[in-house]
Enzyme design. Structure first.
Site, PDB file in Angstrom:
ATOM      1  N   TYR A  48      -1.265  -3.920  -5.162  1.00  0.00           N
ATOM      2  CA  TYR A  48       0.475  -3.735  -4.938  1.00  0.00           C
ATOM      3  C   TYR A  48       0.411  -3.452  -6.432  1.00  0.00           C
ATOM      4  CZ  TYR A  48       4.998  -5.816  -5.565  1.00  0.00           C
ATOM      5  OH  TYR A  48       6.571  -6.160  -5.197  1.00  0.00           O
ATOM      6  N   LYS A  96       0.533  -0.914  -1.395  1.00  0.00           N
ATOM      7  CA  LYS A  96       1.937  -1.556  -1.578  1.00  0.00           C
ATOM      8  C   LYS A  96       2.816  -0.624  -3.264  1.00  0.00           C
ATOM      9  CE  LYS A  96       5.593  -5.393  -1.537  1.00  0.00           C
ATOM     10  NZ  LYS A  96       5.434  -6.516  -2.002  1.00  0.00           N
TER      11      LYS A  96
END
Length: 299
Positions: A134, A162
């Site tokens: 992420y 992400k």
């Protein structure tokens, strides 16, 4: 879990005394599992992971995974300031039955590339679960280079990224570059509802907190974006955009709790030191929700 499609990040409900409301969490997750989402991730930023201790995080994961009962994959956020705590969270998530893990490079002192590489490798050595990296530089002060992502993607467990960007054009350029760097199946998903609402970022996945509260509308928008149905994209954006923009303008996490309340989802207030968004905002949220529901109530 391949971290593709619409991935919803629910809030963690709290009671008045600040304890986790597992009954409300179960109800919320059960409803979300029946909605048009492809996966759920608990204990992301929306889920107040940073304000929960190890035992609370493990219990939230167990409650959510039990509530879903296998209907959709459930990933668990394992981010923490220390690698020891990250590894503990990974072990607890796997024991709870998680389908995957989401990890951002959280630290009091911004991490270096070598430190992030070492942490992710340590997690991969501790679990066989698929991992989504992420990139959240606004919070972590670490901005993943695509070269570092490509290096980590060589590890079998690292299956997704992400990511965010300043605008749709920049994200799409990063997407093309990453495709060239990482051969084979790998999900490059977008984080940031403003980017999703442009209608210009299909991405491999949408990672969203508001989507956990408004799954029907996010699913509809994503389907239209992926299909290239510009007429439907414009129709959904016209009514969903003002609501999401308003929530984005509120304090992070607190705004999602208030949106949940406006939608009839019991989430309570965020845990201190975070303060709730002003109750006066409920009227505007209610008005924007009415516009949204009126547009689509006959569909």
């Amino acid at each position: 879990m391949d971290f593709t499609g619409l991935i919803a990040y629910p809030v963690t409900p709290f009671q008045e005394d600040g304890s986790v409301s597992h009954g409300d969490l179960r109800n919320h997750i059960e409803g979300l599992a029946a909605a048009d989402v492809d996966a759920i991730t608990v204990l992301g930023s929306s889920g107040s992971f940073a304000y929960l201790d190890r035992g609370e995080r493990a219990e939230v994961a167990r409650t959510a995974i039990d509530a879903v009962a296998g209907r959709v994959p459930v990933a668990v956020g394992i981010s923490s300031v220390g690698t020891r705590e990250v590894l503990e969270a990974a072990v607890d998530a796997e024991a709870a039955g998680a389908a995957g893990l989401v990890l951002s490079p959280v630290s009091y002192v911004p991490l270096t590339d070598d430190e992030v590489l070492a942490q992710v490798r340590a997690v991969c050595a501790a679990t066989d679960l698929p991992i989504c990296l992420y990139n959240n530089p606004g919070t972590t002060q670490f901005d993943y280079s695509l070269q570092v992502v490509a290096e980590l993607a060589a590890i079998p467990q690292v299956v997704a990224f992400k990511d965010t960007a300043a605008d749709a054009r920049t994200f799409n350029a990063r997407h093309r570059e990453l495709e060239a760097l990482v051969p084979g199946p790998f999900s490059h998903g977008v984080s940031g509802d403003v980017l999703m609402l442009t209608g210009e970022v299909p991405a491999d996945a949408w990672h969203s907190g508001p989507a956990a509260i408004l799954p029907k509308y996010y699913a509809r928008l994503r389907l239209a974006v992926v299909a290239g149905d510009q007429r439907e994209v414009d129709r959904v954006r016209h009514v969903l955009g003002p609501l999401v923009d308003h929530v984005t303008g509120l304090r992070k996490i607190s705004g999602l709790h208030l949106l949940a309340r406006a939608c009839g989802i019991a989430a309570g207030d965020p845990r201190p030191p975070l303060l709730p968004s002003p109750g006066s905002e409920l009227r505007e949220l209610g008005r924007l929700l009415d516009v949204l529901e009126t547009e689509f109530d006959d569909d």
